[in-house]
Design an enzyme around this catalytic site. Structure first.
Site, mmCIF file in Angstrom:
data_model
loop_
_atom_site.group_PDB
_atom_site.id
_atom_site.type_symbol
_atom_site.label_atom_id
_atom_site.label_comp_id
_atom_site.label_asym_id
_atom_site.label_seq_id
_atom_site.Cartn_x
_atom_site.Cartn_y
_atom_site.Cartn_z
ATOM 1 N N LYS A 38 -5.285 -2.091 0.718
ATOM 2 C CA LYS A 38 -4.013 -2.267 0.012
ATOM 3 C C LYS A 38 -3.669 -1.001 -0.777
ATOM 4 O O LYS A 38 -4.529 -0.152 -1.015
ATOM 5 C CB LYS A 38 -4.087 -3.470 -0.928
ATOM 6 C CG LYS A 38 -5.139 -3.365 -2.020
ATOM 7 C CD LYS A 38 -5.169 -4.616 -2.874
ATOM 8 C CE LYS A 38 -6.211 -4.480 -3.988
ATOM 9 N NZ LYS A 38 -6.194 -5.653 -4.887
ATOM 10 N N ARG A 136 -4.470 -16.206 -11.949
ATOM 11 C CA ARG A 136 -3.410 -15.364 -11.415
ATOM 12 C C ARG A 136 -2.647 -16.184 -10.369
ATOM 13 O O ARG A 136 -1.601 -16.734 -10.667
ATOM 14 C CB ARG A 136 -4.022 -14.078 -10.833
ATOM 15 C CG ARG A 136 -3.003 -12.998 -10.494
ATOM 16 C CD ARG A 136 -3.664 -11.658 -10.249
ATOM 17 N NE ARG A 136 -4.649 -11.670 -9.162
ATOM 18 C CZ ARG A 136 -5.330 -10.589 -8.773
ATOM 19 N NH1 ARG A 136 -5.151 -9.433 -9.390
ATOM 20 N NH2 ARG A 136 -6.196 -10.660 -7.780
ATOM 21 N N HIS A 165 -11.235 -15.234 -6.271
ATOM 22 C CA HIS A 165 -11.386 -13.839 -6.708
ATOM 23 C C HIS A 165 -12.017 -13.823 -8.091
ATOM 24 O O HIS A 165 -11.595 -14.556 -8.990
ATOM 25 C CB HIS A 165 -10.028 -13.143 -6.753
ATOM 26 C CG HIS A 165 -10.114 -11.661 -7.003
ATOM 27 N ND1 HIS A 165 -10.669 -10.795 -6.093
ATOM 28 C CD2 HIS A 165 -9.747 -10.895 -8.065
ATOM 29 C CE1 HIS A 165 -10.618 -9.556 -6.573
ATOM 30 N NE2 HIS A 165 -10.077 -9.597 -7.774
ATOM 31 N N ARG A 221 -15.304 -8.881 0.624
ATOM 32 C CA ARG A 221 -14.085 -8.065 0.645
ATOM 33 C C ARG A 221 -14.342 -6.824 -0.226
ATOM 34 O O ARG A 221 -14.359 -6.907 -1.447
ATOM 35 C CB ARG A 221 -12.907 -8.856 0.064
ATOM 36 C CG ARG A 221 -12.739 -10.256 0.644
ATOM 37 C CD ARG A 221 -11.523 -10.952 0.037
ATOM 38 N NE ARG A 221 -11.542 -11.005 -1.408
ATOM 39 C CZ ARG A 221 -12.003 -12.039 -2.111
ATOM 40 N NH1 ARG A 221 -12.508 -13.101 -1.497
ATOM 41 N NH2 ARG A 221 -11.963 -12.012 -3.425
ATOM 42 N N TYR A 265 5.497 22.628 -22.885
ATOM 43 C CA TYR A 265 6.423 21.852 -23.719
ATOM 44 C C TYR A 265 5.775 21.433 -25.036
ATOM 45 O O TYR A 265 4.594 21.097 -25.096
ATOM 46 C CB TYR A 265 6.861 20.591 -22.975
ATOM 47 C CG TYR A 265 7.761 20.837 -21.798
ATOM 48 C CD1 TYR A 265 9.042 21.346 -21.960
ATOM 49 C CD2 TYR A 265 7.318 20.558 -20.507
ATOM 50 C CE1 TYR A 265 9.870 21.575 -20.874
ATOM 51 C CE2 TYR A 265 8.143 20.776 -19.406
ATOM 52 C CZ TYR A 265 9.414 21.283 -19.593
ATOM 53 O OH TYR A 265 10.233 21.505 -18.520
ATOM 54 N N CYS A 312 3.141 19.423 -17.062
ATOM 55 C CA CYS A 312 4.568 19.294 -16.764
ATOM 56 C C CYS A 312 4.756 18.402 -15.529
ATOM 57 O O CYS A 312 3.802 17.973 -14.900
ATOM 58 C CB CYS A 312 5.179 20.665 -16.503
ATOM 59 S SG CYS A 312 4.893 21.874 -17.824
ATOM 60 N N MET A 313 6.002 18.140 -15.180
ATOM 61 C CA MET A 313 6.252 17.290 -14.020
ATOM 62 C C MET A 313 5.712 17.910 -12.739
ATOM 63 O O MET A 313 5.157 17.214 -11.884
ATOM 64 C CB MET A 313 7.747 17.015 -13.862
ATOM 65 C CG MET A 313 8.069 16.116 -12.675
ATOM 66 S SD MET A 313 9.826 15.776 -12.471
ATOM 67 C CE MET A 313 10.127 14.672 -13.840
ATOM 68 N N ASP A 314 5.844 19.238 -12.597
ATOM 69 C CA ASP A 314 5.505 19.893 -11.335
ATOM 70 C C ASP A 314 4.465 20.993 -11.480
ATOM 71 O O ASP A 314 4.029 21.543 -10.467
ATOM 72 C CB ASP A 314 6.765 20.505 -10.715
ATOM 73 C CG ASP A 314 7.933 19.536 -10.728
ATOM 74 O OD1 ASP A 314 7.831 18.501 -10.058
ATOM 75 O OD2 ASP A 314 8.927 19.809 -11.428
#
Length: 372
Positions: A38, A136, A165, A221, A265, A312-314
């Site tokens: 998953k 759940r 589970h 599992r 930043y 930073c973002m990038d």
């Protein structure tokens, strides 16, 4: 798609195969191994990981949602696939069309499975979910399961499995897991007294598979541990695993930064002496946690170097002053197999007060996976 940026996640399919074999050796021959893929195989890449698991001996696959299962089928993967979670009523027909195994815990879905199977005159396997203490999804009592099964008079719908589970199997105190297990056993017994033997009973996730061999039942599992990660450090003594993912990049600029010159930043870091700073093309937009700002590290030529300033973002900045020869061709590893001198995912997770599952899952799709 061609990737031009020197940033990538290495996925060792060989390590993955070795982990599958380790679990196959760990469980009995009569116990099936379900490989859990998953969330894009916990961020490692759905199709390559699923294929490698099957090639290495996994009997079945487990996913969270129907979209993941259909993607596996379209890739030509034909082993049984169990959808663990909720499948919307309008998607049940698609599940039947693709020979998927559905988890059922409501009257609504049971009725829809019966309708779709009879309309197609096609056999459908279902697994019943029992809530033994996770609170759940699932049915709590045996009588609830029996009431659900009373609705199934169809010759096409087969109760292949029943499962629960565990919520606390990574705890060194086994008390709650044992309570959940005995509750599950009581529900199974009550149901089987009426309906006969259910072919596949299962309850063990990665943690329980490692720690509670007596609870393996008909199938285990295994998810996160197939990717070489331990739900708890005390489990290392039970089974030997190899970390599958490494996150790597290369610098795009290296320059000197001097006292009085704040970095990134918010000016959160300012060197006290001249330092050599490398900028790497990866940031929180790729899933590198911003919380590693002024806290995380990379490994360069077996040397640990700190992240300086805000992620930073990038882009992210690294103090490479301690590296004797810093150059644009050097590989910077954020995390990798610790046996190779890299920072482990556990160390990163501990810094962030989270779990390693979250870190691999959030590495974004613009970071290419390189299978090795």
């Amino acid at each position: 798609m061609t990737n031009y940026r020197p940033t990538w996640a290495e996925v060792s399919l060989e390590a993955l195969k070795q982990n599958v074999k380790a679990f196959k050796d760990y469980i009995s021959q009569d116990c099936q191994l379900m490989g859990v893929v998953k969330a894009d195989a916990y961020g490692h890449g759905l199709i390559p990981c699923a294929t490698s698991m099957i090639d290495s001996g996994a009997n079945r696959l487990g996913v969270a949602i129907i979209e993941e299962a259909i993607e596996l089928r379209k890739a030509g993967i034909n082993v049984p696939i169990l959808i663990f979670g909720y499948t919307p009523r309008e998607a049940v027909q698609e599940a039947v069309n693709h020979d998927l195994t559905l988890t059922v815990f409501t009257d609504e879905i049971m009725e829809e499975v019966i309708r779709a199977a009879e309309e197609k005159e096609k056999s459908v396997n279902i697994h019943i979910k029992v809530d033994s203490g996770m609170h759940r999804i699932g049915l709590k009592k045996g009588e609830d399961v029996l009431q659900l099964l009373e609705k199934n008079g169809s010759p096409y719908v087969h109760v292949e499995g029943i499962f629960t589970h565990f919520s606390d199997a990574d705890n060194e105190d086994p008390d709650y897991t044992e309570r959940q297990f005995h509750h599950f056993l009581s529900v199974v017994e009550e149901v089987e007294n009426v309906h006969g033997k259910i072919p596949i009973t299962h309850c063990c996730n990665s943690a329980a598979t490692i720690t509670f061999p007596s609870m393996h039942m008909d199938m285990v599992r295994v998810g996160i541990s197939l990717y070489g990660l331990y739900p708890g450090e005390h489990m290392r003594e039970w089974i030997s695993l190899q970390q599958v993912m490494s996150l790597k990049t290369k610098p795009i600029m290296i320059k000197m930064v001097y006292p009085g010159e704040p970095i990134s930043y918010g000016r959160s870091y300012e060197p006290e002496r001249p330092i050599e700073v490398a900028t790497v093309p990866i940031g929180y937009g790729d899933g590198l946690p911003r919380a590693l700002s002024n806290k995380g590290h990379v490994v360069i030529n077996e040397q640990k170097c700190p992240i300086v300033g805000k992620v930073c973002m990038d882009q992210t900045m690294i103090d490479v002053s301690s590296v004797e020869e810093s150059n644009r061709d050097a590989v910077y590893t954020f995390f990798g197999e610790p046996g190779e001198g890299n920072i482990s995912l556990k160390e990163v997770a501990d810094q962030l007060q989270t779990i390693h599952y979250e870190i691999t899952c959030q590495i974004g799709q613009r970071v290419p996976r390189k299978n090795i």
